[in-house]
Scaffold this active site. Structure first.
Site, PDB file in Angstrom:
ATOM      1  N   HIS A  84       0.821  -1.214   0.000  1.00  0.00           N
ATOM      2  CA  HIS A  84       0.000   0.000   0.000  1.00  0.00           C
ATOM      3  C   HIS A  84       0.857   1.268   0.000  1.00  0.00           C
ATOM      4  O   HIS A  84       0.375   2.335  -0.375  1.00  0.00           O
ATOM      5  CB  HIS A  84      -1.017  -0.009   1.148  1.00  0.00           C
ATOM      6  CG  HIS A  84      -0.477   0.234   2.523  1.00  0.00           C
ATOM      7  ND1 HIS A  84      -0.200  -0.779   3.407  1.00  0.00           N
ATOM      8  CD2 HIS A  84      -0.182   1.382   3.181  1.00  0.00           C
ATOM      9  CE1 HIS A  84       0.218  -0.273   4.554  1.00  0.00           C
ATOM     10  NE2 HIS A  84       0.248   1.050   4.432  1.00  0.00           N
ATOM     11  N   ASP A 220       1.269  -7.761   2.145  1.00  0.00           N
ATOM     12  CA  ASP A 220       1.373  -6.312   1.951  1.00  0.00           C
ATOM     13  C   ASP A 220       2.842  -5.884   1.795  1.00  0.00           C
ATOM     14  O   ASP A 220       3.449  -5.351   2.722  1.00  0.00           O
ATOM     15  CB  ASP A 220       0.721  -5.595   3.131  1.00  0.00           C
ATOM     16  CG  ASP A 220       0.425  -4.131   2.846  1.00  0.00           C
ATOM     17  OD1 ASP A 220       0.906  -3.613   1.827  1.00  0.00           O
ATOM     18  OD2 ASP A 220      -0.298  -3.507   3.640  1.00  0.00           O
ATOM     19  N   SER A 649       4.011   2.192   8.387  1.00  0.00           N
ATOM     20  CA  SER A 649       3.738   1.228   7.322  1.00  0.00           C
ATOM     21  C   SER A 649       5.021   0.953   6.543  1.00  0.00           C
ATOM     22  O   SER A 649       5.671   1.881   6.063  1.00  0.00           O
ATOM     23  CB  SER A 649       2.673   1.773   6.383  1.00  0.00           C
ATOM     24  OG  SER A 649       1.425   1.837   7.009  1.00  0.00           O
TER      25      SER A 649
END
Length: 714
Positions: A84, A220, A649
């Site tokens: 992402h 991810d 992240s």
């Protein structure tokens, strides 16, 4: 610095540090955390984590494109981050014919690596304390505005002094609400190329349904490479650039993880507000966040309607939709978690104790009126907070709400200049046009603007609408459909083509009368408006908030010994740690998920739970290679109790030897209050197991060239 270190050390002796809580400065690790980390399983020295003169772990950690974290995993500049985080670059490099977002992408060699238009990584060089220098320039007689002006002047000098003539980017940041200041030196590399990404069905498995949830089964991750000139210096994209040889890169461990294993994360957490007063939390729960959630969902619904119909439109809006959806669910989770945790009551209790301390004769002069000032401010800005969040989501999701003003004002300036100045300005005008209309589908934009204006005009009216919008509402009974259709039908700014047509035969006087320009200008003027009374209230509140934090630290009523996150490099440490047993997860202990549990969620053709045929085939054959857990299953995700937030992240999850064991990508929705108050029972970080990452690269994608670059510890 000695004074600050002494203060922190004394506090540390008085109150035990809870290992799983805290986003710590690397320069203080040896004094504040190292002994505790060693007891938990750290095998590195503090110098091996953070060193100015020698390579250390911090040299392998980069801020990725300003909003995420990434890590260097090879001696040829290979970068690993979340899917992402690379999402917008992957979407940009995709077309309907070569859809890397949908199908995945793996460069077989470096000549196949793809360069997006704009992508950079930022290396952290060093930091230092400049609190004494900056705070010596201010005094208690200054208003907050006067104080900030003086501070900004000193900051500019410090940043210039440490940039080495522009070689480095230097940033001076406030901490503890302006009670301390540190500067950070960075080096930016802008030639960053896509190396590999799994298909979206893997990288975003579970979609919005599973976002912020546990159990998760998401791959991810994505991979990039940093390039430099032949001397290793930052350079604009060139075919002559070579892969960066980093000062340090992370070895990768496939030994696996188990409950209570030591785990530390280095990264760039974006924003926490653990000093936020009770009134601010209550305002967010009741006014700001509900408006954010409703406004975001309104924009998402209109985008999705068109994205589902057309692959090209989906690629254009993939990044905007994903970002909007992420925060939409986050803010609803914050409402629920903060309410359930009783955070307002907890903070109120602390503030009552503070008021009692502040009422003492020796404290009253400085701290006596702080809580009343803060509470009055929030009470007087509740309706504004609701209004501003509806308006903000309108501006964030609609190009028509922002673009006409930005481009219109640029064109007005352009047409006032002589030919020579126009020639200088034209590239910037063209770049702005590209930004506004580069990812743009007019029917979608029309519906987003209409829906958002309808919502804004109906829900933000108590505070007072933007003047032109209020006039339109009184005439259209709150339905802006006809107004938007008419405006777009006659506007210069309706499309890239209409802008080009105008510039071929320009009449500058038409810009101010343009219907989309009027709407856009009205909204942005309302967004930026601030009365003198409001400016004064903001100033008084800022002073009170700064003094509250100072007083809480002085009184020892708040035991937090680390500053709020603000996108500066931090370290958090803890353990691999399970949540209570959950019937949704068939793992033996609820700290990991397996490929078997992922396949059970599989729904053929579903936008969120589809899986590639090859992955299903490999799973059926149990072809896991060296990446299977010793118990025989293929690991996918695992939990730790590290303290992270947005911006982390893509952060590396490291074992006690500094080896990569996973990539952080999410938190659990039960602990969404964590940005405001840490919950040691519920707070978890959700990570991609590095074994799943390597299995996808090796077994699924067959990208042996990438595997061969890595240093794998078995």
């Amino acid at each position: 610095m000695k004074k600050i270190i002494l203060f922190l050390t004394v506090c540390l002796l008085a109150i035990p540090v809870r290992a799983d809580e805290g986003m710590w400065f690397l320069m203080f690790i040896e004094r504040l955390n190292h002994r505790d980390m060693e007891k938990m399983g750290l095998q590195l020295t503090a110098e091996e984590i953070y060193s100015i003169n020698h390579h250390s772990l911090k040299d392998a950690i980069v801020q990725f494109n300003g909003g995420c974290t990434a890590e260097i995993v090879s001696n040829s500049g290979l970068v690993l981050t979340n899917h992402h985080c690379g999402y917008s670059a992957i979407a940009e490099l995709s077309t309907a014919e070569q859809n890397h977002l949908r199908d995945g992408f793996w460069a077989k060699n470096r000549s196949e690596e793809l360069k997006p238009k704009s992508l950079y990584v930022r290396f952290f060089v060093r930091m230092d304390d400049v609190s004494k220098r900056i705070l010596s320039k201010v005094n208690d007689k200054m208003t907050e505005t006067e104080r900030n002006k003086v501070i900004q002047q000193e900051i500019a000098l410090i940043e210039k002094e440490n940039s080495e003539g522009g070689k480095y980017t230097v940033s001076v940041r406030p901490f503890f609400q302006g009670n301390e200041y540190y500067y950070f030196v960075y080096q930016d590399y802008t030639d960053v190329r896509l190396v590999g990404t799994p298909p979206e069905s893997v990288g975003k498995f579970g979609g919005d349904t599973d976002n912020w949830e546990w159990p998760r089964q998401t791959g991810d991750f994505s991979m990039f490479r940093v390039y430099a000139d032949k001397n290793g210096n930052p350079a604009e994209y060139s075919k002559d650039n070579v892969p960066l040889q980093p000062k340090h890169y992370l070895p990768v461990s496939i030994k696996g993880v188990k409950e209570n294993d030591f785990a530390m994360i280095l990264g760039y957490p974006g924003r926490t507000n653990r000093w936020m007063p009770a009134g601010g939390i209550e305002q967010n729960i009741k006014y700001a966040y509900p408006a954010w959630v409703e406004g975001a969902k309104t924009g998402m619904d209109q985008m999705k309607k068109y994205m589902d119909k057309d692959v090209a439109v989906r690629l254009q809006y993939a990044s905007k939709y994903a970002s909007t959806a992420n925060y939409w669910k986050n803010r609803q989770g914050m409402i629920d978690a903060l309410t359930k945790a009783g955070t307002v009551a907890t903070k109120t209790k602390q503030e009552v104790a503070f008021s009692q301390w502040a009422a003492k004769p020796e404290n009253k002069g400085k701290y006596g009126n702080i809580i009343s000032t803060i509470n009055d401010y929030y009470k007087n800005t509740d309706l504004k907070a609701r209004h501003d969040n509806y308006l903000t989501q309108l501006l964030r999701t609609s190009n028509y709400a922002v673009g006409p003003t930005n481009l219109g004002n640029a064109l007005l300036s352009y047409y006032k200049e002589n030919d020579a100045k126009k020639a200088e300005m034209l590239p910037k005008i063209n770049a702005l046009i590209g930004t506004i209309y580069g990812s743009f589908y007019a029917p979608l934009e029309k519906d987003v603007l209409t829906a958002q204006l309808n919502l804004y005009a109906s829900k933000a009216i108590e505070f007072g609408l933007a003047p032109e919008i209020a006039k339109m509402k009184s005439a259209n009974n709150g339905d802006f459909t006809a107004d938007v259709n008419k405006a777009i039908g006659t506007s210069i700014f309706a499309s890239k083509e209409s802008v080009a047509a105008f510039m071929n035969n320009p009449k500058a006087e038409l810009i101010a009368a343009d219907p989309l320009f009027i709407i856009s200008n009205d909204l942005l003027a309302k967004y930026r408006a601030k009365t003198d009374d409001q400016a004064k209230a903001d100033d008084n509140f800022a002073t009170a908030y700064r003094l509250l934090v100072e007083g809480l630290r002085e009184s020892k009523l708040n035991t937090i010994k680390y500053p709020d996150a603000n996108s500066t490099l931090r370290l958090t440490y803890g353990k691999v740690r399970a949540l209570p047993a959950d019937k949704r997860n068939d793992a033996k202990i609820n700290n990991y998920t397996s490929m078997e549990s992922m396949v059970k969620k599989y729904k053929a053709g579903d936008q969120e739970f589809d899986l590639p045929a090859r992955l299903l085939e490999l799973n059926k054959a149990k072809d896991f290679g060296q990446y299977a857990d010793k118990a025989g299953y293929m690991p996918v995700n695992f939990l730790t109790d590290n303290d992270i937030t947005g911006g982390n992240s893509g952060s590396p999850v490291l074992n006690g030897k500094g080896e990569l064991i996973g990539i952080a990508f999410d938190g659990n929705i039960e602990a969404m209050a964590g940005d405001v108050i840490f919950d040691p029972k519920l707070q978890r970080t959700i990570n991609v197991d590095i074994r799943y990452v390597l299995w996808l690269i090796d077994k699924y994608a067959g990208a042996k060239n990438i595997i061969d670059e890595l240093t794998i510890k078995k």
